[in-house]
Design an enzyme around this catalytic site. Structure first.
Site, PDB file in Angstrom:
ATOM      1  N   ASP A   1       0.861  -1.181   0.000  1.00 58.95           N
ATOM      2  CA  ASP A   1       0.000   0.000   0.000  1.00 58.95           C
ATOM      3  C   ASP A   1       0.902   1.237   0.000  1.00 58.95           C
ATOM      4  O   ASP A   1       2.119   1.128   0.213  1.00 58.95           O
ATOM      5  CB  ASP A   1      -0.914  -0.029   1.233  1.00 58.95           C
ATOM      6  CG  ASP A   1      -2.168   0.820   1.033  1.00 58.95           C
ATOM      7  OD1 ASP A   1      -2.297   1.473  -0.014  1.00 58.95           O
ATOM      8  OD2 ASP A   1      -3.013   0.829   1.943  1.00 58.95           O
TER       9      ASP A   1
ATOM     10  N   GLU B   1       0.082   4.665   1.414  1.00 62.18           N
ATOM     11  CA  GLU B   1      -0.011   5.736   2.415  1.00 62.18           C
ATOM     12  C   GLU B   1       1.105   5.627   3.457  1.00 62.18           C
ATOM     13  O   GLU B   1       1.528   6.627   4.029  1.00 62.18           O
ATOM     14  CB  GLU B   1      -1.368   5.712   3.112  1.00 62.18           C
ATOM     15  CG  GLU B   1      -2.516   6.221   2.254  1.00 62.18           C
ATOM     16  CD  GLU B   1      -3.157   5.140   1.405  1.00 62.18           C
ATOM     17  OE1 GLU B   1      -2.582   4.020   1.323  1.00 62.18           O
ATOM     18  OE2 GLU B   1      -4.223   5.402   0.810  1.00 62.18           O
TER      19      GLU B   1
ATOM     20  N   HIS C   1      -2.765  -0.306  -3.633  1.00 61.59           N
ATOM     21  CA  HIS C   1      -3.213   1.076  -3.420  1.00 61.59           C
ATOM     22  C   HIS C   1      -4.014   1.625  -4.600  1.00 61.59           C
ATOM     23  O   HIS C   1      -3.556   1.585  -5.751  1.00 61.59           O
ATOM     24  CB  HIS C   1      -2.013   1.991  -3.170  1.00 61.59           C
ATOM     25  CG  HIS C   1      -2.388   3.432  -3.094  1.00 61.59           C
ATOM     26  ND1 HIS C   1      -3.089   3.950  -2.018  1.00 61.59           N
ATOM     27  CD2 HIS C   1      -2.216   4.459  -3.961  1.00 61.59           C
ATOM     28  CE1 HIS C   1      -3.313   5.244  -2.239  1.00 61.59           C
ATOM     29  NE2 HIS C   1      -2.794   5.576  -3.404  1.00 61.59           N
TER      30      HIS C   1
ATOM     31  N   HIS D   1      -1.130   1.591   6.893  1.00 66.72           N
ATOM     32  CA  HIS D   1      -1.533   2.768   7.665  1.00 66.72           C
ATOM     33  C   HIS D   1      -2.555   2.331   8.699  1.00 66.72           C
ATOM     34  O   HIS D   1      -3.078   1.206   8.619  1.00 66.72           O
ATOM     35  CB  HIS D   1      -2.141   3.818   6.723  1.00 66.72           C
ATOM     36  CG  HIS D   1      -3.161   3.214   5.799  1.00 66.72           C
ATOM     37  ND1 HIS D   1      -4.454   2.949   6.194  1.00 66.72           N
ATOM     38  CD2 HIS D   1      -3.046   2.742   4.530  1.00 66.72           C
ATOM     39  CE1 HIS D   1      -5.088   2.374   5.192  1.00 66.72           C
ATOM     40  NE2 HIS D   1      -4.265   2.226   4.175  1.00 66.72           N
TER      41      HIS D   1
ATOM     42  N   HIS E   1      -7.330   5.386   7.347  1.00 67.75           N
ATOM     43  CA  HIS E   1      -8.627   5.078   6.732  1.00 67.75           C
ATOM     44  C   HIS E   1      -8.739   3.565   6.622  1.00 67.75           C
ATOM     45  O   HIS E   1      -7.747   2.851   6.791  1.00 67.75           O
ATOM     46  CB  HIS E   1      -8.750   5.720   5.340  1.00 67.75           C
ATOM     47  CG  HIS E   1      -7.841   5.116   4.321  1.00 67.75           C
ATOM     48  ND1 HIS E   1      -6.489   5.349   4.288  1.00 67.75           N
ATOM     49  CD2 HIS E   1      -8.082   4.247   3.308  1.00 67.75           C
ATOM     50  CE1 HIS E   1      -5.935   4.672   3.290  1.00 67.75           C
ATOM     51  NE2 HIS E   1      -6.878   3.969   2.684  1.00 67.75           N
TER      52      HIS E   1
ATOM     53  N   GLU F   1      -6.957  -2.037   8.040  1.00 64.04           N
ATOM     54  CA  GLU F   1      -6.768  -2.959   6.916  1.00 64.04           C
ATOM     55  C   GLU F   1      -5.779  -4.052   7.309  1.00 64.04           C
ATOM     56  O   GLU F   1      -5.936  -5.221   6.936  1.00 64.04           O
ATOM     57  CB  GLU F   1      -6.259  -2.193   5.692  1.00 64.04           C
ATOM     58  CG  GLU F   1      -7.314  -1.251   5.115  1.00 64.04           C
ATOM     59  CD  GLU F   1      -6.767  -0.247   4.124  1.00 64.04           C
ATOM     60  OE1 GLU F   1      -5.624  -0.422   3.630  1.00 64.04           O
ATOM     61  OE2 GLU F   1      -7.471   0.737   3.831  1.00 64.04           O
TER      62      GLU F   1
END
Ligand code: ZN
Length: 272
Positions: free
Chosen positions: A5, A7, A57, A101, A112, A131
């Site tokens: 991912d 972030e 992502h 994240h 998020h 996540e």
């Protein structure tokens, strides 16, 4: 396998850094690729025979194949039934959550859970879930250990709560949702490589553990919950909250994917 991912990649602190098509994204996809390459180097040094990188992502077209470590293969693009974890049901011996994240409703850089800001919280079996927590439960279902998690310092704290044996590398220290004290790639690369090498000692599948799960999702507006509750098996359990049961984590993640897509389609521009 690396679930990659963006972030939580080195230097990323802001929306523009991770939004495909922007100038900043063009810059940060190079730093993101460097984090991945550092991880591949470490996994190979630790004994990995093959490394597959699953782009996780946004458009899932961020990493630069032309710069990718030659020992890796890259799964890029949408759509994938298991999304960020596509490939976990193949014969992988370990998974790295790279550039992760913290979850919706938590502190952390760009925190998020799947949807950028319409979801205010996701609970897995009653526990507020990032996540990473969701994906770790999915990995456990296939007996695959989480070897390493990279992201900001709060992401590493979160990882300790859902995958205690995993190694962690904090590439930045969260100051706010859009600010962090960042280490340069020259430093984070060697930290990621070292951790990945050491983490390979934990590689190896154990028995699969398939169990039923209960998931709840809270949105920032009532109409999103109402839209999601149209999905069979999904119930409206609060003004802004839906819940559903699934026979396995794989089924739970597939249902969650449907819930986010239906809710996403119900968002209007200005009033959300
Ligand atoms: Zn992302």
């Amino acid at each position: 396998m690396i679930s990659a991912d963006m972030e939580g990649a080195t230097g990323v602190t802001w929306t523009g850094d991770v939004t495909p098509g922007t100038e900043q994204w063009q810059r940060f996809r190079r730093l993101f690729t460097a984090d991945v390459n550092a991880c591949v180097s470490g996994l190979v040094a630790g004994g990995a025979q093959q490394v597959v990188v699953n782009e996780a992502h946004s458009s899932q077209r961020n990493l630069l194949l032309e710069d990718l470590h030659e020992s890796a293969r890259m799964l890029t693009g949408r759509h994938k039934p298991l999304s960020m974890m596509q490939g976990i049901d193949s014969d992988v011996d370990g998974v790295v959550f790279l550039g992760y994240h913290t979850g919706a409703g938590s502190r952390g850089v760009l925190a998020h859970t799947y949807m950028e800001n319409s979801i205010t919280g996701v609970w897995l079996d009653g526990v507020l879930a990032s996540e990473g927590r969701l994906n770790a439960a999915l990995a456990a279902e296939y007996g695959v250990p989480v070897l390493l998690v990279t992201g900001d310092d709060l992401t590493c704290e979160d990882a300790a709560s859902y995958a205690a044996p995993a190694w962690t590398v904090a590439v930045k220290e969260c100051v706010s949702r859009y600010a962090a004290v960042c280490l340069p790639p020259a430093v984070t690369s060697s930290q990621i490589t070292e951790a990945a090498t050491a983490a390979m000692a934990s590689a190896g599948r154990s028995d699969a553990v398939v169990a039923p799960h209960h998931v709840e999702v809270e949105f920032d507006a009532s109409h999103l919950a109402e839209a999601a509750a149209v999905v069979p098996t999904v119930d409206l359990i609060g003004v802004r909250r839906v819940g559903f049961d699934a026979v396995s984590m794989t089924e739970a993640m597939k249902a969650f994917k449907v819930v986010t897509h239906i809710a996403g389609a119900a968002i209007e521009d200005v009033y959300g």
